[in-house]
Design a protein around this motif. Sequence first.
Motif, PDB file in Angstrom:
ATOM      1  N   LEU A   1       0.828  -1.208   0.000  1.00 36.03           N
ATOM      2  CA  LEU A   1       0.000   0.000   0.000  1.00 36.03           C
ATOM      3  C   LEU A   1       0.861   1.256   0.000  1.00 36.03           C
ATOM      4  O   LEU A   1       0.561   2.242  -0.684  1.00 36.03           O
ATOM      5  N   SER A   2       1.946   1.214   0.770  1.00 35.58           N
ATOM      6  CA  SER A   2       2.847   2.365   0.830  1.00 35.58           C
ATOM      7  C   SER A   2       3.572   2.563  -0.497  1.00 35.58           C
ATOM      8  O   SER A   2       3.692   3.693  -0.991  1.00 35.58           O
ATOM      9  N   ALA A   3       4.055   1.472  -1.083  1.00 33.48           N
ATOM     10  CA  ALA A   3       4.810   1.564  -2.333  1.00 33.48           C
ATOM     11  C   ALA A   3       3.960   2.110  -3.470  1.00 33.48           C
ATOM     12  O   ALA A   3       4.458   2.822  -4.351  1.00 33.48           O
ATOM     13  N   ARG A   4       2.672   1.795  -3.454  1.00 29.54           N
ATOM     14  CA  ARG A   4       1.779   2.251  -4.517  1.00 29.54           C
ATOM     15  C   ARG A   4       1.014   3.521  -4.138  1.00 29.54           C
ATOM     16  O   ARG A   4       0.175   3.986  -4.911  1.00 29.54           O
ATOM     17  N   ALA A   5       1.325   4.044  -2.950  1.00 34.07           N
ATOM     18  CA  ALA A   5       0.675   5.269  -2.474  1.00 34.07           C
ATOM     19  C   ALA A   5      -0.845   5.138  -2.467  1.00 34.07           C
ATOM     20  O   ALA A   5      -1.572   6.065  -2.834  1.00 34.07           O
ATOM     21  N   TRP A   6      -1.326   3.952  -2.063  1.00 32.70           N
ATOM     22  CA  TRP A   6      -2.763   3.723  -1.946  1.00 32.70           C
ATOM     23  C   TRP A   6      -3.173   4.026  -0.509  1.00 32.70           C
ATOM     24  O   TRP A   6      -2.690   3.393   0.430  1.00 32.70           O
ATOM     25  N   ASN A   7      -4.056   4.979  -0.352  1.00 32.33           N
ATOM     26  CA  ASN A   7      -4.504   5.390   0.976  1.00 32.33           C
ATOM     27  C   ASN A   7      -5.604   4.460   1.468  1.00 32.33           C
ATOM     28  O   ASN A   7      -6.782   4.722   1.301  1.00 32.33           O
ATOM     29  N   SER A   8      -5.195   3.362   2.073  1.00 36.37           N
ATOM     30  CA  SER A   8      -6.150   2.392   2.602  1.00 36.37           C
ATOM     31  C   SER A   8      -5.751   2.030   4.023  1.00 36.37           C
ATOM     32  O   SER A   8      -4.592   1.688   4.287  1.00 36.37           O
TER      33      SER A   8
ATOM     34  N   ALA B   1      -1.937  -6.823  -7.671  1.00 36.81           N
ATOM     35  CA  ALA B   1      -1.981  -5.374  -7.468  1.00 36.81           C
ATOM     36  C   ALA B   1      -1.751  -4.652  -8.783  1.00 36.81           C
ATOM     37  O   ALA B   1      -2.422  -3.653  -9.095  1.00 36.81           O
ATOM     38  N   ALA B   2      -0.796  -5.157  -9.577  1.00 38.28           N
ATOM     39  CA  ALA B   2      -0.509  -4.532 -10.868  1.00 38.28           C
ATOM     40  C   ALA B   2      -1.708  -4.654 -11.803  1.00 38.28           C
ATOM     41  O   ALA B   2      -2.080  -3.696 -12.493  1.00 38.28           O
ATOM     42  N   VAL B   3      -2.352  -5.822 -11.801  1.00 39.92           N
ATOM     43  CA  VAL B   3      -3.513  -6.039 -12.665  1.00 39.92           C
ATOM     44  C   VAL B   3      -4.704  -5.200 -12.211  1.00 39.92           C
ATOM     45  O   VAL B   3      -5.503  -4.729 -13.028  1.00 39.92           O
ATOM     46  N   SER B   4      -4.837  -5.006 -10.890  1.00 42.11           N
ATOM     47  CA  SER B   4      -5.997  -4.287 -10.363  1.00 42.11           C
ATOM     48  C   SER B   4      -6.051  -2.840 -10.830  1.00 42.11           C
ATOM     49  O   SER B   4      -7.135  -2.258 -10.930  1.00 42.11           O
ATOM     50  N   VAL B   5      -4.898  -2.274 -11.114  1.00 42.65           N
ATOM     51  CA  VAL B   5      -4.867  -0.901 -11.638  1.00 42.65           C
ATOM     52  C   VAL B   5      -5.569  -0.863 -12.996  1.00 42.65           C
ATOM     53  O   VAL B   5      -6.372   0.032 -13.279  1.00 42.65           O
ATOM     54  N   GLU B   6      -5.276  -1.838 -13.828  1.00 43.14           N
ATOM     55  CA  GLU B   6      -5.919  -1.913 -15.146  1.00 43.14           C
ATOM     56  C   GLU B   6      -7.407  -2.200 -15.007  1.00 43.14           C
ATOM     57  O   GLU B   6      -8.237  -1.648 -15.750  1.00 43.14           O
ATOM     58  N   LEU B   7      -7.776  -3.055 -14.053  1.00 39.82           N
ATOM     59  CA  LEU B   7      -9.190  -3.370 -13.839  1.00 39.82           C
ATOM     60  C   LEU B   7      -9.975  -2.139 -13.380  1.00 39.82           C
ATOM     61  O   LEU B   7     -11.117  -1.927 -13.796  1.00 39.82           O
TER      62      LEU B   7
END
Length: 218
Positions: free
Chosen positions: A111-118, A151-157
């Motif tokens: 979450l930190s690496a992708r800067a996802w605020n969760s 996680a990488a695929v979820s961005v495209e989804l």
Amino acid sequence: MTCSTRRIERRSWMRVAELGLRTGVSIPTIKYYLREGLLPPGERTSPNQARYGDEHVRRLRMIKLLTEVGGLSIVAVKQVLAAVPAQRGEPAGQPPRDAWLAARERVAHLLSARAWNSDLDAHPARALVAAIAALHELGRGDLAGILERYAAVSVELAAIDAAVATDPSDTEAQVLTLVLGDVVLAALRRVVSASGAEQLIGVPLAGKAHQSTASTCD
């Protein structure tokens, strides 16, 4: 003394009470799984006593993974276990607390690496932690890499969801795309996976079985 005898003596045996403590499964539930055939019987030491090995610990953790994390019914778990051979004597993996801490740290890093605020204590992040922790408990930490790959695929989804529900004010479209999109994606994964592996054809989806409500005319 033969090699086979030495292997038997090195096995870790336990009573049902210890089996419950090691897996977090209550004794009545363990007995229910034994009656239903989900858990193989232990080795009888007396008419009313049996002892259990590491393979029972592993199988119980597999059942917990499928029911508590995967959301499968007992009937569906039977289908899955029928397709998965019991791993006799295989190490059962990390204790639940260690597995949870390792999984939580991994999810936090993602979450930190992708800067996802969760929030790690919110449902989506806790579901991620639970899934990865279950793999570590089962001794299959080698599969935990699905977290970063998905996680990488979820961005495209997410981009696909946005492209389908184009009107930001259409809340209904956004909800339907999100909820039914999960069903469509899970079903498509079964279709693609089963097409290359016959043993996966019967593995059910999580949750209730979906049956067509369409009627036929005579």
